[in-house]
Design an enzyme around this catalytic site. Sequence first.
Site, PDB file in Angstrom:
ATOM      1  N   GLU A 283       0.828  -1.203   0.000  1.00 20.54           N
ATOM      2  CA  GLU A 283       0.000   0.000   0.000  1.00 20.54           C
ATOM      3  C   GLU A 283       0.867   1.260   0.000  1.00 20.54           C
ATOM      4  O   GLU A 283       0.570   2.225  -0.712  1.00 20.54           O
ATOM      5  CB  GLU A 283      -0.922  -0.021   1.225  1.00 20.54           C
ATOM      6  CG  GLU A 283      -2.247   0.655   0.982  1.00 20.54           C
ATOM      7  CD  GLU A 283      -3.296   0.233   2.008  1.00 20.54           C
ATOM      8  OE1 GLU A 283      -4.071  -0.681   1.694  1.00 20.54           O
ATOM      9  OE2 GLU A 283      -3.322   0.796   3.110  1.00 20.54           O
ATOM     10  N   GLU A 286       2.249   1.640  -3.409  1.00 22.19           N
ATOM     11  CA  GLU A 286       1.224   2.119  -4.344  1.00 22.19           C
ATOM     12  C   GLU A 286       0.958   3.613  -4.146  1.00 22.19           C
ATOM     13  O   GLU A 286       0.847   4.372  -5.117  1.00 22.19           O
ATOM     14  CB  GLU A 286      -0.073   1.321  -4.144  1.00 22.19           C
ATOM     15  CG  GLU A 286      -1.156   1.692  -5.149  1.00 22.19           C
ATOM     16  CD  GLU A 286      -2.483   0.970  -4.920  1.00 22.19           C
ATOM     17  OE1 GLU A 286      -2.568   0.110  -4.014  1.00 22.19           O
ATOM     18  OE2 GLU A 286      -3.444   1.299  -5.642  1.00 22.19           O
ATOM     19  N   CYS A 303      -8.767  -2.493   2.832  1.00 21.34           N
ATOM     20  CA  CYS A 303      -8.674  -3.772   3.545  1.00 21.34           C
ATOM     21  C   CYS A 303      -9.962  -4.138   4.274  1.00 21.34           C
ATOM     22  O   CYS A 303     -10.142  -5.275   4.684  1.00 21.34           O
ATOM     23  CB  CYS A 303      -7.506  -3.765   4.505  1.00 21.34           C
ATOM     24  SG  CYS A 303      -7.406  -2.270   5.461  1.00 21.34           S
ATOM     25  N   SER A 323      -7.215   1.758  -3.092  1.00 25.54           N
ATOM     26  CA  SER A 323      -5.992   0.995  -3.354  1.00 25.54           C
ATOM     27  C   SER A 323      -6.389  -0.336  -3.973  1.00 25.54           C
ATOM     28  O   SER A 323      -7.443  -0.888  -3.662  1.00 25.54           O
ATOM     29  CB  SER A 323      -5.277   0.764  -2.026  1.00 25.54           C
ATOM     30  OG  SER A 323      -4.440  -0.354  -2.121  1.00 25.54           O
ATOM     31  N   LYS A 362     -15.722 -10.463   6.412  1.00 27.87           N
ATOM     32  CA  LYS A 362     -14.559 -11.259   5.986  1.00 27.87           C
ATOM     33  C   LYS A 362     -14.999 -12.623   5.452  1.00 27.87           C
ATOM     34  O   LYS A 362     -14.319 -13.231   4.639  1.00 27.87           O
ATOM     35  CB  LYS A 362     -13.584 -11.450   7.147  1.00 27.87           C
ATOM     36  CG  LYS A 362     -12.795 -10.203   7.506  1.00 27.87           C
ATOM     37  CD  LYS A 362     -11.647  -9.953   6.549  1.00 27.87           C
ATOM     38  CE  LYS A 362     -11.010  -8.588   6.794  1.00 27.87           C
ATOM     39  NZ  LYS A 362     -10.205  -8.141   5.651  1.00 27.87           N
ATOM     40  N   GLU A 365     -15.928 -11.820   2.023  1.00 20.88           N
ATOM     41  CA  GLU A 365     -14.715 -11.463   1.267  1.00 20.88           C
ATOM     42  C   GLU A 365     -14.007 -12.719   0.770  1.00 20.88           C
ATOM     43  O   GLU A 365     -13.579 -12.803  -0.383  1.00 20.88           O
ATOM     44  CB  GLU A 365     -13.759 -10.641   2.145  1.00 20.88           C
ATOM     45  CG  GLU A 365     -12.458 -10.267   1.436  1.00 20.88           C
ATOM     46  CD  GLU A 365     -11.411  -9.673   2.375  1.00 20.88           C
ATOM     47  OE1 GLU A 365     -11.411  -8.451   2.556  1.00 20.88           O
ATOM     48  OE2 GLU A 365     -10.592 -10.439   2.937  1.00 20.88           O
ATOM     49  N   GLU A 370     -13.435 -12.324  -7.385  1.00 19.47           N
ATOM     50  CA  GLU A 370     -12.175 -11.699  -7.798  1.00 19.47           C
ATOM     51  C   GLU A 370     -11.014 -12.209  -6.944  1.00 19.47           C
ATOM     52  O   GLU A 370      -9.856 -12.038  -7.292  1.00 19.47           O
ATOM     53  CB  GLU A 370     -12.237 -10.172  -7.653  1.00 19.47           C
ATOM     54  CG  GLU A 370     -13.444  -9.491  -8.273  1.00 19.47           C
ATOM     55  CD  GLU A 370     -14.698  -9.653  -7.434  1.00 19.47           C
ATOM     56  OE1 GLU A 370     -14.648  -9.334  -6.241  1.00 19.47           O
ATOM     57  OE2 GLU A 370     -15.717 -10.113  -7.965  1.00 19.47           O
ATOM     58  N   CYS A 507     -11.887  -2.534  13.427  1.00 20.35           N
ATOM     59  CA  CYS A 507     -12.124  -3.978  13.663  1.00 20.35           C
ATOM     60  C   CYS A 507     -12.366  -4.307  15.131  1.00 20.35           C
ATOM     61  O   CYS A 507     -12.994  -5.316  15.437  1.00 20.35           O
ATOM     62  CB  CYS A 507     -10.943  -4.791  13.189  1.00 20.35           C
ATOM     63  SG  CYS A 507     -10.656  -4.594  11.449  1.00 20.35           S
TER      64      CYS A 507
HETATM   65 FE1  HC0 Z   1      -9.268  -6.176  10.524  1.00 13.00          FE
HETATM   66 FE2  HC0 Z   1      -7.555  -6.371   8.732  1.00 13.00          FE
HETATM   67  S1  HC0 Z   1      -7.411  -4.914  10.467  1.00 13.00           S
HETATM   68  S2  HC0 Z   1      -9.713  -5.704   8.336  1.00 13.00           S
HETATM   69  O1  HC0 Z   1     -10.150  -4.688  11.010  1.00 13.00           O
HETATM   70  O2  HC0 Z   1      -6.528  -4.329   7.005  1.00 13.00           O
HETATM   71  O3  HC0 Z   1     -11.487  -8.100  10.346  1.00 13.00           O
HETATM   72  O4  HC0 Z   1      -8.494  -7.195  13.185  1.00 13.00           O
HETATM   73  O5  HC0 Z   1      -7.871  -8.767  10.029  1.00 13.00           O
HETATM   74  O6  HC0 Z   1      -7.635  -8.416   6.535  1.00 13.00           O
HETATM   75  O7  HC0 Z   1      -4.811  -7.070   9.369  1.00 13.00           O
HETATM   76  C1  HC0 Z   1     -10.689  -7.371  10.506  1.00 13.00           C
HETATM   77  C2  HC0 Z   1      -8.846  -6.771  12.218  1.00 13.00           C
HETATM   78  C3  HC0 Z   1      -8.145  -7.670   9.878  1.00 13.00           C
HETATM   79  C4  HC0 Z   1      -7.566  -7.621   7.339  1.00 13.00           C
HETATM   80  C5  HC0 Z   1      -5.815  -6.879   9.076  1.00 13.00           C
HETATM   81  C6  HC0 Z   1      -6.938  -5.127   7.592  1.00 13.00           C
END
Ligand code: HC0
Length: 574
Positions: A283, A286, A303, A323, A362, A365, A370, A507
């Site tokens: 990142e 980039e 993310c 990104s 997640k 995700e 993709e 998170c």
């Molecule tokens: Fe998160 Fe992550 S920080 S999104 O909030 O970027 O769920 O804890 O794991 O992938 O590292 C959530 C937390 C993660 C990812 C990381 C990011």
Amino acid sequence: LVNVQINGSHLQVPQGTTILDAAGKCGVKIPTLCHLNLKDLGIVNQAASCRVCMVEVAGRHTLVPSCAEKVTEGMVVTTDSLRAISARRMSVELLLSNHPQDCLTCAKNMDCRLQRLAQELGVRDIKWKGARMNYAKDQSSHSLVKDPNKCVMCRCCETVCNDVQTCGILSAVNRGFDAIVGPAFNLPMSETSCTFCGQCVAVCPTAALTEVNNSGLVWSALSNPNRHVVVQVAPAIRVSIGELFGMAPGEVSTGKIVAALKKMGFKGVFDTNFAADLTIMEEAAELMHRIQNGGTLPMLTSCCPAWVKFFEHQFPDLLDIPSTCTSPQTMFGVIAKTYYAQKKNIDPNDITVVSIMPCLAKKAEAKREELTKGTESYVDIVITTREFAQMMKEAGIDFAGLKDDDFDSLMGESTGASAIFGTTGGVIEAAVRTAYEWMTGETLENVEFTNLRGLEGIREAAVSMGDMELKIGIAHELGNARKLLEDIRAGKSHYHAIEIMACPGGCIGGGGQPYHHGDMEVIKKRQEALYREDKGKKKRKSHENQEVMRLYKAFLGEPNGKKAHELLHTYYVP
Ligand code: HC0
Ligand code: SF4
């Protein structure tokens, strides 16, 4: 100030205080079900629909809902009269008469507010027996399950989805007896613009909204001798999971988590923080590339998967600004099935990658087309903090009593920069630490950018990098993100980089975390713990992670280079 009398106690409270809050001030607890007060956001669920908080007010013939009624000068309130208590119990009995009574096998057993009310109010019998709602469960998504038969019309989910996240997916549908909260036309969730942030699940008092439970899949992978099962643990888990084992919010339990996972039989116990350091390499590279080559600015972090869904649905005209980096979760899965598989001489098809995440999005995700390259997935199974805790309980693991253990090598090392990924502001702070050194060629002595920290919904800061002022914006909660995005769309944004996280606090306040019932104090404790983690690390910049450096040298080549792009970057679809 207004003078009131509650159950014989005299007190003064500011004008506009509800009876419920005034009672709280003099230690009188009035039970509630539909009430949701997100104090720090100034958002209150105005439903007043459950009729559980009814109280008597002198001079009024009917009982009043204390969550909605404001105190007036000289008001005399009784919360514990026979009439009030009977009315309350009747409201709960009426709710139960149209509620499946499968508490023993319910996903919310022991965590359900309706169950707790029935217990606290001593409900022993339900006088009304008759028809029940009979809706099908919505299991259309990878993230959440909606069981309308358990909806009590509190509308907490609606408040959060509409007022905090501005997604507008949930509202009251149907009338009378059949009324529930759901998407328009009661569409399957997978056909709506839901981001799967899971904040509706986080506030649902019953099991009308729960996560898709994948723990069974993990147990069967672990018991299959032909699978090489590895696991990654997200940054935000270590500061919250202890809460489910009687520890205080913000107690850090990284070593215990590792020990538990080894006991459960994972062949490799790894750290998402390692992949977070890797993400920063990509990142930061980039961002530098965009700044130095006249690329699209601002660059948005990418993310948070609920945030990704949000901009895909709501801002399809701006898909070139985020990104292209995939998230640490995905990067981990990719590296596990390529580099790790090669190093260990294991067929990637024999590897099962499990993620422990604080997040429901997640789960979705991991299934994004993709990110799965056809049928082959990089992350196979995602479970939440809550599911992981439940699995440990099933396995009889005494979490609080475990001795600390260390992550396995190859993908186990991490820096302080990655620790703070779990809080709002952390990803961009981590990126700045690396970008600073790369852009200026100087060593960054003070790595703590305190002006990027905090819990306000929208924050901004400027960081000097040689002769450049890097302007940074930060938002958490999607309603705040929307404001920054609208500025960009209108050409009014002056930022170079923006970090966005969908959940309150990032998170640490994710939809898969131990329920915090909107209490930002708990979120604050988890946040402080992450900053303590960072402070305690010798290495605090992602590019100092030796395992990440070796990964580039032996396998990936240059950050933002050809191979890194093939493996660690993605694209977005409207
Ligand atoms: Fe998160 Fe992550 S920080 S999104 O909030 O970027 O769920 O804890 O794991 O992938 O590292 C959530 C937390 C993660 C990812 C990381 C990011
Ligand atoms: Fe709304 Fe988030 Fe729930 Fe989807 S997951 S319905 S976006 S609160």
